[in-house]
Design an enzyme around this catalytic site. Structure first.
Site, PDB file in Angstrom:
ATOM      1  N   SER A 104      87.115  73.916  96.055  1.00 38.68           N
ATOM      2  CA  SER A 104      86.272  73.459  95.927  1.00 38.68           C
ATOM      3  C   SER A 104      85.127  71.810  96.270  1.00 38.68           C
ATOM      4  O   SER A 104      85.968  71.337  95.767  1.00 38.68           O
ATOM      5  CB  SER A 104      85.263  74.086  95.337  1.00 38.68           C
ATOM      6  OG  SER A 104      84.230  74.876  94.982  1.00 38.68           O
ATOM      7  N   THR A 123      84.044  69.662  96.024  1.00 41.91           N
ATOM      8  CA  THR A 123      82.811  68.916  95.312  1.00 41.91           C
ATOM      9  C   THR A 123      83.991  67.495  94.853  1.00 41.91           C
ATOM     10  O   THR A 123      83.096  66.455  93.904  1.00 41.91           O
ATOM     11  CB  THR A 123      82.757  69.567  93.646  1.00 41.91           C
ATOM     12  OG1 THR A 123      83.621  70.142  93.247  1.00 41.91           O
ATOM     13  CG2 THR A 123      81.970  70.953  93.694  1.00 41.91           C
ATOM     14  N   ALA A 131      91.757  66.070  86.706  1.00 41.05           N
ATOM     15  CA  ALA A 131      90.331  66.468  87.724  1.00 41.05           C
ATOM     16  C   ALA A 131      90.552  65.576  88.630  1.00 41.05           C
ATOM     17  O   ALA A 131      90.897  65.080  88.781  1.00 41.05           O
ATOM     18  CB  ALA A 131      89.482  66.052  85.574  1.00 41.05           C
ATOM     19  N   LYS A 132      89.312  65.537  89.237  1.00 43.71           N
ATOM     20  CA  LYS A 132      88.604  64.916  90.132  1.00 43.71           C
ATOM     21  C   LYS A 132      88.307  63.697  89.740  1.00 43.71           C
ATOM     22  O   LYS A 132      88.617  62.570  90.310  1.00 43.71           O
ATOM     23  CB  LYS A 132      88.003  65.702  90.575  1.00 43.71           C
ATOM     24  CG  LYS A 132      87.941  66.676  91.375  1.00 43.71           C
ATOM     25  CD  LYS A 132      86.982  68.123  92.176  1.00 43.71           C
ATOM     26  CE  LYS A 132      87.790  69.001  93.290  1.00 43.71           C
ATOM     27  NZ  LYS A 132      86.878  70.638  93.476  1.00 43.71           N
ATOM     28  N   ARG A 133      88.158  63.096  88.413  1.00 40.91           N
ATOM     29  CA  ARG A 133      87.804  62.160  88.409  1.00 40.91           C
ATOM     30  C   ARG A 133      89.590  60.724  88.025  1.00 40.91           C
ATOM     31  O   ARG A 133      88.851  59.624  88.234  1.00 40.91           O
ATOM     32  CB  ARG A 133      87.490  61.999  86.767  1.00 40.91           C
ATOM     33  CG  ARG A 133      88.207  62.083  85.358  1.00 40.91           C
ATOM     34  CD  ARG A 133      87.502  62.179  84.388  1.00 40.91           C
ATOM     35  NE  ARG A 133      87.796  62.804  83.467  1.00 40.91           N
ATOM     36  CZ  ARG A 133      88.298  64.330  83.277  1.00 40.91           C
ATOM     37  NH1 ARG A 133      87.459  65.104  83.493  1.00 40.91           N
ATOM     38  NH2 ARG A 133      89.457  64.545  81.656  1.00 40.91           N
TER      39      ARG A 133
END
Ligand SMILES: [Zn+2]
Length: 271
Positions: A10, A12, A246-248
């Site tokens: 995804s 994002t 996570a994406k962070r």
């Protein structure tokens, strides 16, 4: 039937090592089975998906060593491979669910649902919907989401290819779930079932955070009269302090690793 697997990122944010690990397992399983690997761009979240993340996704995946035989950038017999271009397909299935009476409109806000629940929910999955709208008449013109009515008390079982037998109880482990969102877009649950079926996926390889979603999706497959694929849920990668990637976690994004001169062959040995 020949093996067909998929990578379904995804866009994002930038992909990180945790995604790479799951995708690498998916690719290895497709190669071992002499099968086909599909790249599907799960770009339904209009607010969070960004064109620069799509561009980075192709670049970073190829840099890491991924090769797919069908996808938005290479085409294939089940195009389009961008979910944002498949809305009509999802809508058709949504209408089918509506006609069979297996879904109902829900006007609850997140806050309504939290207030209706007596106990705080412990898991990181969504709270179990208390069924407030199950028998409510929808007022004309109201903006509603549509929820699948789960068979309360029924055990949903499947054999995970990585983890063995799994059982989740409808109404206890998960509740009525959204298939069509109030902003007139399909939910993740509906879109992946439609796509995995339409793209003839034989095995879904994804993170263990989606085990409960598999139980939900098996109910959709059954209601729609479709055969479900096999499932292989991978352990999730954590950082040094045990927090799920996570994406962070920018330091572990494929983009940052590439810009720092990391060697993908070395990274693959750490997965
Ligand atoms: Zn409701």
């Amino acid at each position: 039937m020949s093996y067909r697997g998929r990578l379904a990122p995804s866009p994002t944010g930038y992909l990180h090592l945790g995604h790479a690990r799951t995708f690498w397992i998916a690719q290895q399983r497709a190669i071992a089975a002499n099968g086909t690997l599909i790249l599907r761009n799960e770009d339904l979240d209009r607010a969070r998906c960004k064109p620069e993340f799509v561009t980075a996704m192709y670049h970073d995946l190829r840099w890491f060593g991924f090769e797919w035989q069908e996808g938005p950038d290479v085409g294939g017999p089940h195009a389009p491979y961008n979910q944002s271009e498949r809305i009509d397909l999802y809508r058709r299935v949504f209408e089918e669910l509506r006609e069979t009476g297996s879904i109902y409109p829900c006007v609850c806000s997140r806050k309504d649902i939290e207030q209706a629940l007596q106990a705080p929910h412990a898991s990181d999955d969504e709270p179990i919907y208390p069924g407030t709208c199950r028998n409510r008449q929808l007022e004309a013109g109201a903006r509603a989401s549509w929820r699948f009515r789960v068979p309360d008390g029924e055990a949903i079982s499947f054999t995970d290819q990585a983890r063995g037998p799994q059982t989740f109880v409808a109404g206890k482990d998960f509740g009525d779930f959204v298939v069509w969102r109030h902003d007139d877009f399909p939910s993740y649950q509906l879109a992946v079932v439609v796509d995995d079926n339409a793209m003839r996926i034989t095995e879904v390889v994804r993170g263990a955070d989606l085990l409960l979603s598999t139980a939900r999706q098996l109910l959709l497959y059954r209601t729609l009269g479709l055969a479900a694929p096999a499932f292989y849920h991978c352990d999730l990668m954590t950082d040094e302090s045990g927090v799920r990637l996570a994406k962070r976690h920018d330091a572990l994004s494929l983009r940052t690793l590439r810009l720092r001169g990391a060697d993908p062959a070395d990274l693959r040995t750490t997965l």
